[in-house]
Design a protein around this motif. Structure first.
Motif, PDB file in Angstrom:
ATOM      1  N   TYR A 216      23.869   3.999  20.342  1.00 21.91           N
ATOM      2  CA  TYR A 216      25.177   3.459  20.738  1.00 21.91           C
ATOM      3  C   TYR A 216      25.381   2.142  20.010  1.00 21.91           C
ATOM      4  CZ  TYR A 216      28.804   1.557  23.820  1.00 21.91           C
ATOM      5  OH  TYR A 216      29.964   1.010  24.328  1.00 21.91           O
ATOM      6  N   PHE A 217      26.448   2.050  19.205  1.00 20.74           N
ATOM      7  CA  PHE A 217      26.721   0.852  18.422  1.00 20.74           C
ATOM      8  C   PHE A 217      27.841   0.002  19.003  1.00 20.74           C
ATOM      9  CE2 PHE A 217      24.522   3.660  15.513  1.00 20.74           C
ATOM     10  CZ  PHE A 217      23.619   2.808  14.925  1.00 20.74           C
ATOM     11  N   GLY A 218      28.439   0.441  20.085  1.00 21.85           N
ATOM     12  CA  GLY A 218      29.507  -0.326  20.700  1.00 21.85           C
ATOM     13  C   GLY A 218      30.794  -0.271  19.897  1.00 21.85           C
ATOM     14  N   THR A 219      31.708  -1.140  20.256  1.00 24.88           N
ATOM     15  CA  THR A 219      33.018  -1.174  19.621  1.00 24.88           C
ATOM     16  C   THR A 219      33.058  -2.275  18.572  1.00 24.88           C
ATOM     17  OG1 THR A 219      33.820  -2.676  21.326  1.00 24.88           O
ATOM     18  CG2 THR A 219      34.200  -0.318  21.693  1.00 24.88           C
ATOM     19  N   ASN A 220      33.996  -2.166  17.649  1.00 23.97           N
ATOM     20  CA  ASN A 220      34.204  -3.227  16.657  1.00 23.97           C
ATOM     21  C   ASN A 220      35.212  -4.248  17.171  1.00 23.97           C
ATOM     22  OD1 ASN A 220      32.458  -1.969  14.895  1.00 23.97           O
ATOM     23  ND2 ASN A 220      34.063  -0.847  13.852  1.00 23.97           N
ATOM     24  N   VAL A 221      36.157  -3.799  17.978  1.00 27.71           N
ATOM     25  CA  VAL A 221      37.192  -4.666  18.533  1.00 27.71           C
ATOM     26  C   VAL A 221      36.648  -5.307  19.807  1.00 27.71           C
ATOM     27  CG1 VAL A 221      39.528  -4.719  19.483  1.00 27.71           C
ATOM     28  CG2 VAL A 221      39.004  -3.203  17.570  1.00 27.71           C
ATOM     29  N   GLU A 222      36.855  -6.604  19.953  1.00 25.99           N
ATOM     30  CA  GLU A 222      36.392  -7.364  21.120  1.00 25.99           C
ATOM     31  C   GLU A 222      34.912  -7.097  21.393  1.00 25.99           C
ATOM     32  OE1 GLU A 222      39.104  -6.464  24.287  1.00 25.99           O
ATOM     33  OE2 GLU A 222      40.682  -7.674  23.408  1.00 25.99           O
ATOM     34  N   ARG A 223      34.125  -7.170  20.340  1.00 23.91           N
ATOM     35  CA  ARG A 223      32.700  -6.846  20.422  1.00 23.91           C
ATOM     36  C   ARG A 223      31.955  -7.747  21.417  1.00 23.91           C
ATOM     37  NH1 ARG A 223      29.262  -3.566  18.120  1.00 23.91           N
ATOM     38  NH2 ARG A 223      27.147  -4.222  17.693  1.00 23.91           N
ATOM     39  N   GLN A 224      32.411  -8.998  21.580  1.00 24.42           N
ATOM     40  CA  GLN A 224      31.741  -9.922  22.500  1.00 24.42           C
ATOM     41  C   GLN A 224      31.793  -9.433  23.948  1.00 24.42           C
ATOM     42  OE1 GLN A 224      29.898 -11.618  20.110  1.00 24.42           O
ATOM     43  NE2 GLN A 224      29.879 -13.030  21.802  1.00 24.42           N
ATOM     44  N   THR A 225      32.746  -8.577  24.272  1.00 28.61           N
ATOM     45  CA  THR A 225      32.839  -8.055  25.638  1.00 28.61           C
ATOM     46  C   THR A 225      32.050  -6.753  25.779  1.00 28.61           C
ATOM     47  OG1 THR A 225      34.834  -6.745  25.202  1.00 28.61           O
ATOM     48  CG2 THR A 225      35.147  -9.035  25.886  1.00 28.61           C
ATOM     49  N   ASN A 226      31.481  -6.289  24.689  1.00 27.52           N
ATOM     50  CA  ASN A 226      30.722  -5.053  24.652  1.00 27.52           C
ATOM     51  C   ASN A 226      29.276  -5.420  24.316  1.00 27.52           C
ATOM     52  OD1 ASN A 226      29.962  -2.274  23.208  1.00 27.52           O
ATOM     53  ND2 ASN A 226      31.774  -1.926  24.469  1.00 27.52           N
ATOM     54  N   ILE A 227      28.587  -4.637  23.505  1.00 30.08           N
ATOM     55  CA  ILE A 227      27.176  -4.948  23.258  1.00 30.08           C
ATOM     56  C   ILE A 227      26.984  -6.200  22.405  1.00 30.08           C
ATOM     57  CG2 ILE A 227      26.501  -2.547  23.567  1.00 30.08           C
ATOM     58  CD1 ILE A 227      25.836  -2.446  20.576  1.00 30.08           C
ATOM     59  N   GLY A 228      28.022  -6.666  21.738  1.00 29.70           N
ATOM     60  CA  GLY A 228      27.916  -7.902  20.966  1.00 29.70           C
ATOM     61  C   GLY A 228      27.693  -9.122  21.836  1.00 29.70           C
ATOM     62  N   GLY A 229      27.991  -9.009  23.129  1.00 30.58           N
ATOM     63  CA  GLY A 229      27.785 -10.116  24.051  1.00 30.58           C
ATOM     64  C   GLY A 229      26.495 -10.015  24.845  1.00 30.58           C
ATOM     65  N   ILE A 230      25.729  -8.933  24.621  1.00 31.39           N
ATOM     66  CA  ILE A 230      24.465  -8.740  25.342  1.00 31.39           C
ATOM     67  C   ILE A 230      23.340  -9.425  24.565  1.00 31.39           C
ATOM     68  CG2 ILE A 230      22.780  -7.049  26.168  1.00 31.39           C
ATOM     69  CD1 ILE A 230      25.117  -5.058  26.478  1.00 31.39           C
ATOM     70  N   THR A 231      22.675 -10.357  25.219  1.00 35.03           N
ATOM     71  CA  THR A 231      21.565 -11.081  24.589  1.00 35.03           C
ATOM     72  C   THR A 231      20.233 -10.571  25.141  1.00 35.03           C
ATOM     73  OG1 THR A 231      21.506 -12.805  26.273  1.00 35.03           O
ATOM     74  CG2 THR A 231      22.999 -13.158  24.392  1.00 35.03           C
ATOM     75  N   MET A 232      19.158 -10.910  24.458  1.00 35.74           N
ATOM     76  CA  MET A 232      17.828 -10.514  24.920  1.00 35.74           C
ATOM     77  C   MET A 232      17.530 -11.136  26.285  1.00 35.74           C
ATOM     78  SD  MET A 232      14.234 -10.686  22.757  1.00 35.74           S
ATOM     79  CE  MET A 232      14.952  -9.955  21.293  1.00 35.74           C
ATOM     80  N   ALA A 233      17.914 -12.396  26.467  1.00 39.11           N
ATOM     81  CA  ALA A 233      17.684 -13.076  27.752  1.00 39.11           C
ATOM     82  C   ALA A 233      18.455 -12.384  28.876  1.00 39.11           C
ATOM     83  CB  ALA A 233      18.096 -14.542  27.639  1.00 39.11           C
TER      84      ALA A 233
END
Length: 198
Positions: A127-144
């Motif tokens: 699952y690569f998530g979305t390109n639009v508003e990525r910070q609200t998808n997996i782009g906002g998920i951190t290791m912590a």
């Protein structure tokens, strides 16, 4: 005539020197583009939505699915032909039996890559998530965030992907493993779902 020739040579020399100087200045001032994670500082709302996205993977993984799985794809059960019937031909077709069929993220739909057994049964979903508003998808998920929500992973592995060293956090979910692949602690590349080893 001699003066005109000297003026031309001087102008050409100055022009060439200016181009070299500007080129050198440009090279010295060049800096690589920031990663998607660094390009945008997440807001509290973005972080809350990313946290919600992370939580949405927890229960479906127990059934071998990803969240929001309207097509009903199940790792270890669904056949490649069924996926192609429902999803259509992949944007990038696998080049070997062990390769991945890739479906590119578009218009708010997430991107996926899928691999199959020799018998054509779904073996792994990425699952690569979305390109639009990525910070609200997996782009906002951190290791912590993953470790705080899901505690200590079943295993942590360092993997090499070309010149990139990635960290894989694996969480056992029933018969399945949910794997979070990080480029660094703030940059989640993708999430894998695979059948666990017996």
């Amino acid at each position: 005539m001699i003066t005109t020739t000297r003026v031309r040579k001087t102008l050409l020399t100055l022009s060439a020197a200016g181009v070299v100087a500007l080129g050198s200045l440009g090279a010295a001032a060049y800096s690589p583009l920031p990663s998607a994670a660094a390009a945008q500082t997440p807001t509290a709302s973005d972080t809350a939505l990313a946290q919600e996205k992370l939580a949405s993977f927890y229960k479906p993984a127990l059934k071998g699915e990803f969240p929001g799985n309207p097509a009903g794809f199940v790792v270890g059960q669904t056949k490649r032909s069924d996926i192609i019937d429902k999803f259509g031909q992949p944007d990038v077709t696998r080049t070997s039996v062990n390769g991945f069929d890739s479906y590119t993220a578009n218009m708010g739909n997430p991107g996926y890559a899928m691999s199959y057994t020799a018998a054509g049964v779904l073996k792994e979903i990425r699952y690569f998530g979305t390109n639009v508003e990525r910070q609200t998808n997996i782009g906002g998920i951190t290791m912590a965030m993953v470790k705080k929500s899901w505690y200590t992973p079943t295993s942590t592995t360092t993997i090499k992907n070309g010149n990139t060293t990635q960290t894989k956090l694996t969480y056992k979910r029933g018969d399945y493993n949910l794997e979070f692949i990080f480029n660094n602690s703030l940059d989640l590349s993708h999430i894998n779902l695979v059948k666990g080893k017996a």
